[in-house]
Design a protein around this motif. Structure first.
Motif, PDB file in Angstrom:
ATOM      1  N   ASP A  16       0.855  -1.353   0.278  1.00  0.00           N
ATOM      2  CA  ASP A  16      -0.042  -0.089  -0.018  1.00  0.00           C
ATOM      3  C   ASP A  16       1.021   1.114   0.130  1.00  0.00           C
ATOM      4  OD1 ASP A  16      -2.046  -1.862   0.093  1.00  0.00           O
ATOM      5  OD2 ASP A  16      -2.262  -1.718   2.535  1.00  0.00           O
ATOM      6  N   ALA A  17       1.964   1.339   0.991  1.00  0.00           N
ATOM      7  CA  ALA A  17       2.403   1.883   0.726  1.00  0.00           C
ATOM      8  C   ALA A  17       3.000   2.590  -0.390  1.00  0.00           C
ATOM      9  CB  ALA A  17       3.972   2.064   1.890  1.00  0.00           C
ATOM     10  N   ALA A  18       3.960   1.148  -0.977  1.00  0.00           N
ATOM     11  CA  ALA A  18       4.707   1.630  -2.838  1.00  0.00           C
ATOM     12  C   ALA A  18       3.293   1.980  -3.899  1.00  0.00           C
ATOM     13  CB  ALA A  18       4.956   0.264  -3.096  1.00  0.00           C
ATOM     14  N   ALA A  19       2.265   1.683  -3.155  1.00  0.00           N
ATOM     15  CA  ALA A  19       1.031   2.221  -4.326  1.00  0.00           C
ATOM     16  C   ALA A  19       1.085   3.258  -4.405  1.00  0.00           C
ATOM     17  CB  ALA A  19      -0.127   1.603  -4.011  1.00  0.00           C
ATOM     18  N   ARG A  20       1.122   4.323  -2.855  1.00  0.00           N
ATOM     19  CA  ARG A  20       0.510   5.410  -2.720  1.00  0.00           C
ATOM     20  C   ARG A  20       1.997   6.298  -3.089  1.00  0.00           C
ATOM     21  NH1 ARG A  20      -1.386   3.672   2.232  1.00  0.00           N
ATOM     22  NH2 ARG A  20       0.725   4.050   3.660  1.00  0.00           N
ATOM     23  N   VAL A  21       3.077   6.051  -2.969  1.00  0.00           N
ATOM     24  CA  VAL A  21       3.939   6.697  -3.709  1.00  0.00           C
ATOM     25  C   VAL A  21       4.240   6.664  -5.181  1.00  0.00           C
ATOM     26  CG1 VAL A  21       6.847   6.436  -4.121  1.00  0.00           C
ATOM     27  CG2 VAL A  21       5.769   5.937  -1.461  1.00  0.00           C
ATOM     28  N   ALA A  22       3.489   5.564  -5.661  1.00  0.00           N
ATOM     29  CA  ALA A  22       3.497   5.818  -7.406  1.00  0.00           C
ATOM     30  C   ALA A  22       2.483   6.740  -7.401  1.00  0.00           C
ATOM     31  CB  ALA A  22       3.318   3.877  -7.412  1.00  0.00           C
ATOM     32  N   GLU A  23       1.288   6.625  -6.640  1.00  0.00           N
ATOM     33  CA  GLU A  23       0.385   7.452  -6.749  1.00  0.00           C
ATOM     34  C   GLU A  23       0.502   8.917  -6.774  1.00  0.00           C
ATOM     35  OE1 GLU A  23      -2.824   6.342  -4.861  1.00  0.00           O
ATOM     36  OE2 GLU A  23      -3.232   4.879  -5.716  1.00  0.00           O
ATOM     37  N   ALA A  24       1.047   8.992  -5.938  1.00  0.00           N
ATOM     38  CA  ALA A  24       2.102  10.266  -6.155  1.00  0.00           C
ATOM     39  C   ALA A  24       2.812  11.226  -6.878  1.00  0.00           C
ATOM     40  CB  ALA A  24       2.399  11.166  -4.686  1.00  0.00           C
ATOM     41  N   ALA A  25       3.831   9.869  -6.996  1.00  0.00           N
ATOM     42  CA  ALA A  25       5.141  11.056  -8.699  1.00  0.00           C
ATOM     43  C   ALA A  25       3.982  10.857  -9.764  1.00  0.00           C
ATOM     44  CB  ALA A  25       5.331   9.909  -8.498  1.00  0.00           C
TER      45      ALA A  25
ATOM     46  N   ALA B 158       1.021  12.324  -9.906  1.00  0.00           N
ATOM     47  CA  ALA B 158       0.073  13.371  -9.541  1.00  0.00           C
ATOM     48  C   ALA B 158       1.021  15.069 -10.135  1.00  0.00           C
ATOM     49  CB  ALA B 158      -0.497  13.234  -8.250  1.00  0.00           C
ATOM     50  N   ARG B 159       2.491  14.407  -9.606  1.00  0.00           N
ATOM     51  CA  ARG B 159       3.879  15.362  -9.745  1.00  0.00           C
ATOM     52  C   ARG B 159       3.195  15.286 -11.132  1.00  0.00           C
ATOM     53  NH1 ARG B 159       5.784  13.256  -5.644  1.00  0.00           N
ATOM     54  NH2 ARG B 159       7.578  12.342  -6.496  1.00  0.00           N
ATOM     55  N   ASP B 160       3.396  14.449 -12.016  1.00  0.00           N
ATOM     56  CA  ASP B 160       3.560  14.586 -13.496  1.00  0.00           C
ATOM     57  C   ASP B 160       3.071  15.305 -14.327  1.00  0.00           C
ATOM     58  OD1 ASP B 160       6.447  13.383 -12.671  1.00  0.00           O
ATOM     59  OD2 ASP B 160       6.370  11.594 -13.483  1.00  0.00           O
ATOM     60  N   GLY B 161       1.764  14.797 -13.630  1.00  0.00           N
ATOM     61  CA  GLY B 161       0.666  15.377 -14.425  1.00  0.00           C
ATOM     62  C   GLY B 161      -0.305  14.180 -14.733  1.00  0.00           C
ATOM     63  N   ARG B 162       0.079  12.925 -14.994  1.00  0.00           N
ATOM     64  CA  ARG B 162      -0.853  12.251 -15.973  1.00  0.00           C
ATOM     65  C   ARG B 162      -1.202  10.525 -14.579  1.00  0.00           C
ATOM     66  NH1 ARG B 162       2.847   7.749 -14.945  1.00  0.00           N
ATOM     67  NH2 ARG B 162       5.092   8.587 -15.042  1.00  0.00           N
ATOM     68  N   ARG B 163      -2.031   9.881 -15.141  1.00  0.00           N
ATOM     69  CA  ARG B 163      -3.455   9.620 -14.738  1.00  0.00           C
ATOM     70  C   ARG B 163      -1.688   8.319 -13.597  1.00  0.00           C
ATOM     71  NH1 ARG B 163      -8.726   8.614 -17.301  1.00  0.00           N
ATOM     72  NH2 ARG B 163      -9.045  10.643 -16.932  1.00  0.00           N
ATOM     73  N   SER B 164      -2.522   7.468 -12.575  1.00  0.00           N
ATOM     74  CA  SER B 164      -1.454   6.203 -12.625  1.00  0.00           C
ATOM     75  C   SER B 164      -2.628   5.163 -12.863  1.00  0.00           C
ATOM     76  CB  SER B 164      -1.761   6.221 -10.393  1.00  0.00           C
ATOM     77  OG  SER B 164      -3.199   5.516 -10.499  1.00  0.00           O
ATOM     78  N   PRO B 165      -1.462   3.733 -13.203  1.00  0.00           N
ATOM     79  CA  PRO B 165      -2.177   2.316 -13.796  1.00  0.00           C
ATOM     80  C   PRO B 165      -3.642   2.850 -12.985  1.00  0.00           C
ATOM     81  CG  PRO B 165       0.080   2.080 -13.295  1.00  0.00           C
ATOM     82  CD  PRO B 165       0.108   3.621 -12.597  1.00  0.00           C
ATOM     83  N   ASP B 166      -3.617   2.659 -11.719  1.00  0.00           N
ATOM     84  CA  ASP B 166      -4.810   1.983 -11.205  1.00  0.00           C
ATOM     85  C   ASP B 166      -5.818   3.090 -11.422  1.00  0.00           C
ATOM     86  OD1 ASP B 166      -3.497   0.383 -10.043  1.00  0.00           O
ATOM     87  OD2 ASP B 166      -3.089   1.216  -7.524  1.00  0.00           O
ATOM     88  N   GLN B 167      -5.984   4.253 -12.064  1.00  0.00           N
ATOM     89  CA  GLN B 167      -6.468   5.208 -11.857  1.00  0.00           C
ATOM     90  C   GLN B 167      -7.201   5.015 -13.621  1.00  0.00           C
ATOM     91  OE1 GLN B 167      -4.409   8.774 -10.916  1.00  0.00           O
ATOM     92  NE2 GLN B 167      -5.708   9.500  -9.383  1.00  0.00           N
ATOM     93  N   ASP B 168      -6.483   4.396 -14.401  1.00  0.00           N
ATOM     94  CA  ASP B 168      -6.411   3.947 -15.781  1.00  0.00           C
ATOM     95  C   ASP B 168      -7.625   2.801 -15.573  1.00  0.00           C
ATOM     96  OD1 ASP B 168      -4.869   6.639 -16.547  1.00  0.00           O
ATOM     97  OD2 ASP B 168      -2.997   4.409 -17.102  1.00  0.00           O
TER      98      ASP B 168
END
Length: 589
Positions: free
Chosen positions: A561-570, A572-582
């Motif tokens: 869960d911590a790794a997934a949150r870090v990926a989502e935050a990254a 969001a900073r890049d201005g694109r969706r995370s794989p989970d959001q897709d």
């Protein structure tokens, strides 16, 4: 044996004092009063049947007249038989065999067996698990030294327990211990199965040889002995079989030493010898008791591989026999006390009241009727026939005739009230309590706290019973490890045995929702560690098979869960969706 008088503050064991003063006048002692015995079974002294133990003409205990039985064991064996008779609703039959013919009318409705089974259920709880100290830390990121090895031993012991049906064996031994006060386990290495085998023995066959010069808790010699009946068809005479485990020097001169794998670096000159032999009863003479059987008359048993079991060296330095006691023995005693011990007279009173209730219910259901002025039918001889109270009966009465019925219902009601009183008294004095027996009226419990207070004596009873067994099960699991090492089983390396114990489940229902709320709050506040939180949930009855594995799974999920949150935050900073959001967007489309 010891003597005491009403003015004696304690008791005087005769075997601890010299013969010189046994006949002297001592303060507080009634000299010559040798029938007032205080020992581990003195709570049975009130029963006349106990006086028959050991008498050659005894009808109640004919088996105790065997010449090979030591005299000091007769009271224990007689106590076992009396307790077994209560468990099987045969106490009246046993008393009748001792001369009380009226005891055959005794009504026994299973109260003794119910008391034993209830105590056993609370003792065992819903489950028992083998736990090795340190195994719970094996799945941590940086486990403590020895944690991985402890977890491996724990897994092997649990597999052994599953193969040896340990839960079933515990049920067998513990019910015997709860009923009789004692239980016995015997371990042996089986070369074919390549594992230790566990067997439950009748404590009536168990005869430890206590030696004052040795450790009183662990006798250096133990006999398991019983009689084998005569078989006329097979031409086999009556025999006595004795299996002996005895510690002794490896060589006659005690110079030979051995290095056991569980004590590396330490030399020992002691080993355990096994002897299994039979004697014909007709070959035994007076005075040749269990520990003095003539070896020249012995017929030794032989193993399937042809080895004679005459002082067979087991290559271990301990006696693989574990004696359980239901209670913590008094100082100087070795035997436990039955669950029924202190309420046995109450059970007698209950049986007597049940018998009276049965008689009273007969006269209540079919009352005694007195007739006056009735025209009674006569038989062929002209004598009046006996009338029966039955449905549809018609009796002709004269003008001044009268019929009176004997009403015994008030007496029956009093007897039923007495039964309830006795049950409450037995529940209180046995410490199982009315709440534990399930006879407590829910209307009498105003709150959960009051119910917990009502169960307090039961909690203390179960705690004491489990404490009496704690060390014995640790010893059993230690012996299992050592037998694996002695048998050179695969995976069992040399080294000291791990500290393993039998963990008991809660004996009473718990408020699982309250425990969960407490765990979540305390763990969130950092008061509890994750290991403690999971162990509390396990103790509360949550379906957790292994605490250490559950902790590892929780930590693994937390890292994911911590790794997934870090990926989502990254992302969001890049201005694109995370794989989970897709994935969520695709699912919505």
């Amino acid at each position: 044996m010891c003597l005491a008088s009403d003015g004696c503050a304690g008791h005087f064991p005769l075997d601890r004092y010299p013969e010189a003063w046994r006949g002297a006048e001592l303060p507080g002692v009634v000299v010559g009063l040798r029938q007032f015995v205080i020992d581990a079974w003195s709570w049975l002294n009130y029963k006349p049947v106990m006086a028959d133990a050991g008498r050659p003409s005894s009808q109640a205990f004919p088996e105790l007249a065997a010449s090979w039985l030591p005299a000091h064991e007769l009271r224990r064996l007689a106590a076992y038989k009396v307790l077994a008779s209560y468990d099987n609703n045969q106490a009246g039959q046993l008393a009748a065999a001792a001369g009380d013919e009226a005891a055959l009318e005794r009504r026994e409705l299973g109260d003794a067996a119910n008391l034993v089974d209830t105590a056993l259920g609370y003792l065992l709880g819903s489950d028992q698990q083998i736990a090795v100290a340190g195994a719970e830390h094996a799945d941590e990121g940086s486990p403590e030294p020895g944690a991985t090895e402890a977890a491996a031993v724990q897994e092997r012991l649990r597999k052994w327990a599953e193969k040896e049906l340990l839960s079933l064996r515990i049920q067998q031994a513990e019910r015997t211990a709860a009923l009789l006060g004692d239980g016995v386990y015997v371990l042996a290495w089986n070369p074919e199965k390549q594992r230790p085998t566990l067997q439950v023995e009748d404590p009536g066959f168990f005869f430890p040889q206590w030696d004052d010069s040795q450790d009183e808790d662990f006798p250096s010699r133990v006999h398991l002995a019983w009689e084998l009946p005569e078989d006329e068809e097979a031409g086999v005479k009556a025999r006595v079989r004795r299996v002996t485990y005895e510690l002794g020097p490896i060589s006659e001169d005690a110079t030979m030493v051995r290095h056991y794998p569980w004590e590396p670096g330490r030399a020992s000159n002691v080993t355990c010898y096994l002897t299994d032999a039979e004697w014909l009863l007709e070959d035994l003479k007076r005075g040749q008791t269990l520990d003095r059987l003539p070896m020249d008359k012995a017929v030794f048993r032989v193993r399937p591989d042809g080895t004679e079991l005459n002082r067979l060296d087991l290559v271990i330095d301990f006696v693989p026999v574990i004696h359980l006691t239901n209670t913590i023995p008094d100082a100087g005693e070795h035997w436990g006390r039955s669950v029924l011990a202190r309420v046995l007279q109450g059970l007698d009173e209950l049986a007597a009241t049940d018998s009276d209730s049965s008689a009273a219910s007969a006269t209540t259901g079919t009352p005694i009727i007195g007739l006056a002025g009735a025209r009674l039918p006569v038989d062929r001889s002209g004598r009046p026939e006996k009338l029966k109270v039955e449905a549809g009966a018609v009796w002709q009465l004269g003008d001044s005739g009268r019929m009176d019925a004997l009403d015994t219902s008030p007496q029956l009601a009093e007897l039923r009230a007495r039964v309830e009183h006795l049950l409450d008294r037995i529940a209180a004095n046995s410490r199982i309590t009315a709440a534990g027996l399930g006879t407590l009226d829910a209307a009498d419990v105003p709150s959960g706290y009051a119910f917990k207070l009502a169960l307090a004596p039961l909690d203390a009873l179960v705690g004491m019973m489990r404490l009496a067994r704690e060390h014995k099960y640790r010893l059993l699991l230690k012996f299992v490890q050592r037998l694996y090492q002695a048998g050179r089983a695969e995976g069992w390396a040399a080294g000291e045995s791990f500290s393993a114990r039998l963990a008991w489940a809660p004996h009473t229902p718990t408020d699982r929702a309250a425990v969960l709320d407490e765990v979540v709050t305390a763990f969130g506040a950092g008061v509890f560690s994750l290991d403690t939180a999971v162990q509390m949930l396990l103790d509360a009855g949550y379906p957790i098979d292994d605490a250490s594995q559950e902790v590892a799974r929780i930590r693994a999920r937390a890292e994911e869960d911590a790794a997934a949150r870090v990926a989502e935050a990254a992302a969001a900073r890049d201005g694109r969706r995370s794989p989970d959001q897709d994935d969520l967007a695709s699912a919505a489309v």
